[in-house]
Write a protein that holds these residues in place. Sequence first.
Motif, PDB file in Angstrom:
ATOM      1  N   GLU A  28      -1.570  -9.855   0.141  1.00 30.04           N
ATOM      2  CA  GLU A  28      -2.295 -10.442  -0.979  1.00 30.04           C
ATOM      3  C   GLU A  28      -2.377 -12.093  -0.630  1.00 30.04           C
ATOM      4  N   GLY A  95      -5.311  -8.928  -6.375  1.00 28.81           N
ATOM      5  CA  GLY A  95      -4.679  -7.689  -6.272  1.00 28.81           C
ATOM      6  C   GLY A  95      -5.110  -6.746  -5.152  1.00 28.81           C
ATOM      7  N   THR A  96      -5.751  -7.624  -3.962  1.00 29.44           N
ATOM      8  CA  THR A  96      -6.140  -6.807  -2.690  1.00 29.44           C
ATOM      9  C   THR A  96      -5.527  -7.734  -1.510  1.00 29.44           C
ATOM     10  N   ARG A 274      -8.612  -2.406  -4.113  1.00 23.90           N
ATOM     11  CA  ARG A 274      -7.207  -2.590  -3.082  1.00 23.90           C
ATOM     12  C   ARG A 274      -7.375  -1.725  -1.979  1.00 23.90           C
ATOM     13  N   SER A 275      -8.539  -0.784  -1.886  1.00 21.81           N
ATOM     14  CA  SER A 275      -8.952  -0.051  -0.833  1.00 21.81           C
ATOM     15  C   SER A 275      -9.341  -0.861   0.416  1.00 21.81           C
ATOM     16  N   THR A 277      -8.668  -2.224   3.223  1.00 25.86           N
ATOM     17  CA  THR A 277      -7.608  -2.408   4.239  1.00 25.86           C
ATOM     18  C   THR A 277      -7.825  -2.366   5.673  1.00 25.86           C
TER      19      THR A 277
END
Length: 305
Positions: A28, A95-96, A274-275, A277
């Motif tokens: 993050e 948060g990501t 959060r996904s 990625t």
Amino acid sequence: MENWTLNIPDTMNRLQKHLEALTVTIGERSVVLPENLHRTQEYIENFYRSLGLHVKTETYAYENFTVANVFAEISFGTQPSQTYLIGAHYDSVAGTVGADDNASAVAVQLETARILKALEGHADLHVTVKFVSFALEEPPVFTTRYMGSRVHAANIVKHKERIDGMICLEMVGYTCRQPGCQDYPFPLMFMGYPKEGNFIGIVGNFPSRSFTSSLKKSFEKNTDLPVVTLSVPFNGWLMPAVRLSDHSSFWDKGIKAVMVTDTAFYRNPHYHFRSDTMEKLDYRFMAELVESLLIFLRSHTGESP
């Protein structure tokens, strides 16, 4: 120069390594974790230095810590005909790890710089390219004076620097290939745009129309990356979604600018989650964008006006 081609598999591998460094090793990169913003700044600085480029920083205070825009410059020819800025914000929303938003753009930015630097001495180009990585763009900073792009655009005007066009890389790594997976803001959904998310978008304001057209002409030479363009009036205020990145800081200062994007949340369901990625990204798509950017920059030969 005419026989120059990009090694797509090698570029894909290098892009993946940047994504791993930014989203896994660092993680993050938000204002909640200023130490990670600093680590990202150092990563970008060290990469440019590894290319043999002189690196500068543009520091400013945010709350109780200091952040910095990072920039490097590559110039071809004794009297370059044009000067372009390729920018991307390196922070992520809290948060990501922000793989698409916006590590994908930073990776494309860095790889474009690497290959352009390798062309020194092997290409009859007359162009200057400034690479600027902006410290802050995401909420709660967005629309405030603490945006890295606002700081930089203001300094360009203050110092009367020449910028013939700013290319904002904003979320450039996600594709979807099912009919209907690509959405649009009103009223574009009624205007015949593609239903699949396999293209790169270029969004400019009316004063940037010639710049948008020039980019489109070059991008269309890369038949492996479809391109869709949009020009909006009134600096995008009638369609606020098209202002949601660093290009708007330059529009508001009267500097020609475009956003180059995979269309963000109109395509990517992982936006600000959060996904978001690195395994979700399409590295071939990103490598082809590097190719398209280089086609544009390589069009500025000694014969360019």
